[in-house]
Write an enzyme that holds these catalytic residues in place. Structure first.
Site, PDB file in Angstrom:
ATOM      1  N   SER A 158       9.006  45.971   2.668  1.00 28.06           N
ATOM      2  CA  SER A 158       8.856  45.748   1.229  1.00 28.06           C
ATOM      3  C   SER A 158       7.638  44.885   0.951  1.00 28.06           C
ATOM      4  CB  SER A 158      10.095  45.051   0.668  1.00 28.06           C
ATOM      5  OG  SER A 158       9.794  44.580  -0.639  1.00 28.06           O
ATOM      6  N   HIS A 215       8.022  50.229   0.960  1.00 25.53           N
ATOM      7  CA  HIS A 215       9.001  49.988  -0.107  1.00 25.53           C
ATOM      8  C   HIS A 215       8.343  49.163  -1.217  1.00 25.53           C
ATOM      9  CE1 HIS A 215      13.214  49.640  -1.500  1.00 25.53           C
ATOM     10  NE2 HIS A 215      12.917  48.401  -1.836  1.00 25.53           N
ATOM     11  N   ASP A 237       8.960  47.370  -4.835  1.00 28.94           N
ATOM     12  CA  ASP A 237      10.000  46.837  -5.718  1.00 28.94           C
ATOM     13  C   ASP A 237       9.453  46.567  -7.109  1.00 28.94           C
ATOM     14  OD1 ASP A 237      12.342  46.521  -4.005  1.00 28.94           O
ATOM     15  OD2 ASP A 237      11.124  45.080  -2.890  1.00 28.94           O
ATOM     16  N   MET A 291      10.320  45.277 -10.826  1.00 34.31           N
ATOM     17  CA  MET A 291      11.318  44.479 -11.569  1.00 34.31           C
ATOM     18  C   MET A 291      10.813  44.201 -12.975  1.00 34.31           C
ATOM     19  SD  MET A 291      12.081  41.667  -8.647  1.00 34.31           S
ATOM     20  CE  MET A 291      12.467  42.152  -6.954  1.00 34.31           C
ATOM     21  N   HIS A 314      11.447  51.473  -5.703  1.00 33.84           N
ATOM     22  CA  HIS A 314      12.775  50.972  -6.074  1.00 33.84           C
ATOM     23  C   HIS A 314      12.669  50.363  -7.467  1.00 33.84           C
ATOM     24  CE1 HIS A 314      16.107  47.778  -5.021  1.00 33.84           C
ATOM     25  NE2 HIS A 314      16.474  48.593  -5.996  1.00 33.84           N
ATOM     26  N   MET A 317      13.996  48.477 -10.402  1.00 31.40           N
ATOM     27  CA  MET A 317      15.016  47.542 -10.915  1.00 31.40           C
ATOM     28  C   MET A 317      14.677  47.286 -12.367  1.00 31.40           C
ATOM     29  SD  MET A 317      15.084  45.185  -7.523  1.00 31.40           S
ATOM     30  CE  MET A 317      13.567  45.904  -6.911  1.00 31.40           C
ATOM     31  N   MET A 341      22.385  47.818  -1.865  1.00 31.72           N
ATOM     32  CA  MET A 341      21.785  46.479  -1.940  1.00 31.72           C
ATOM     33  C   MET A 341      22.665  45.500  -1.173  1.00 31.72           C
ATOM     34  SD  MET A 341      19.007  46.851  -3.606  1.00 31.72           S
ATOM     35  CE  MET A 341      18.607  45.104  -3.448  1.00 31.72           C
ATOM     36  N   ASP A 375      18.967  47.325   1.730  1.00 31.62           N
ATOM     37  CA  ASP A 375      17.878  46.537   1.155  1.00 31.62           C
ATOM     38  C   ASP A 375      18.341  45.117   0.849  1.00 31.62           C
ATOM     39  OD1 ASP A 375      15.634  45.639  -0.128  1.00 31.62           O
ATOM     40  OD2 ASP A 375      15.784  47.018  -1.832  1.00 31.62           O
TER      41      ASP A 375
END
Ligand code: DX5
Ligand code: ZN
Length: 222
Positions: free
Chosen positions: A8, A33, A35, A37, A66, A68, A137, A175
């Site tokens: 990540s 990966h 992330d 957010m 991913h 979020m 998660m 993750d």
């Protein structure tokens, strides 16, 4: 079978992103990966399209994005255009998950769903044949460097059982708080994709840290 490893970049050095991506290119990592957010679905904001574009410019490995974020449908095409190869949305953020998954597939991306630690895997029974990837998660999403939640092992076993029956090819990704100490047990429980942020990027030898995860077991075929 060895697990797929997805470091990540949330834990990468953002001032040296090109260097870190080039390290991942040379490593045994399979995916990168990413992330995202939004400060609403999770209590933190990470980065958006300009950063993903920059990562894509140097990455020779697929981007595992991913999300979020709330209402991800609004941005699916933009993430595809920024370079996403796989897109994961959160079960808890999608009112019409089936529609969202179809939209991801229509874009030509691998479609995945991520589950918060409190969300039971049995809730996936009616979507599991539609998704290619489930991310369990193992921390509450929002931050890197958190402590792994032990209840995750039970969830992996439940999901593996569900997948054997409905979708044996499913990628089961874990993750949060993954490191070389718990990797073997995660694979043994039925995981086949490991995300690792801090345990890779805080390591003195990042290539070796990735290699250690990649070769951390395979006690049995998964
Ligand atoms: C957490 C993110 C994770 C995070 C993992 O919300 O989804 O991907 O970067 O970081 P570590 O491996 O440090 O727990
Ligand atoms: Zn993640």
């Amino acid at each position: 079978m060895k697990p797929l490893i997805a470091p990540s970049i949330l834990a990468a050095d953002f001032a040296n992103m090109q260097r870190d991506i080039e390290m991942l290119n040379r490593s045994e990592a399979d995916w990168i990966h990413v992330d995202v957010m939004d400060g609403v679905f999770v209590p933190n904001i990470s980065f958006g399209f300009p950063v993903i574009n920059a990562v894509k410019k140097y990455a020779t490995k697929p981007l595992d994005v991913h999300l979020m974020i709330v209402d991800p449908d609004r941005y699916l095409k933009a993430f595809k255009d920024a370079g996403a190869d796989g897109i994961m949305v959160h079960y808890e953020a999608c009112t019409h998950l089936h529609r969202t998954i179809q939209a991801i597939k229509d874009l030509g991306c691998r479609a995945g769903v991520a589950l918060n630690p409190h969300t039971n895997v049995s809730l996936l029974e009616d979507i599991i044949t539609d998704v290619e990837q489930v991310c369990i998660m193992s921390v509450n999403p929002g931050f890197g460097g958190q402590k792994f939640i032990d209840n995750t092992y039970k969830k992996i076993k439940q999901l593996r059982t569900l997948a054997e029956y409905h979708n044996p090819e499913l990628y089961i990704e874990i993750d949060g708080g993954v490191d070389v100490k718990n990797a073997a047990k995660l694979i043994e429980a039925g995981a086949n994709v490991l995300v690792a942020g801090s345990s890779v990027f805080s390591s003195e030898d990042q290539l070796e840290a990735i290699s250690a995860l990649k070769n951390s077991v395979p006690l049995r075929e998964v």
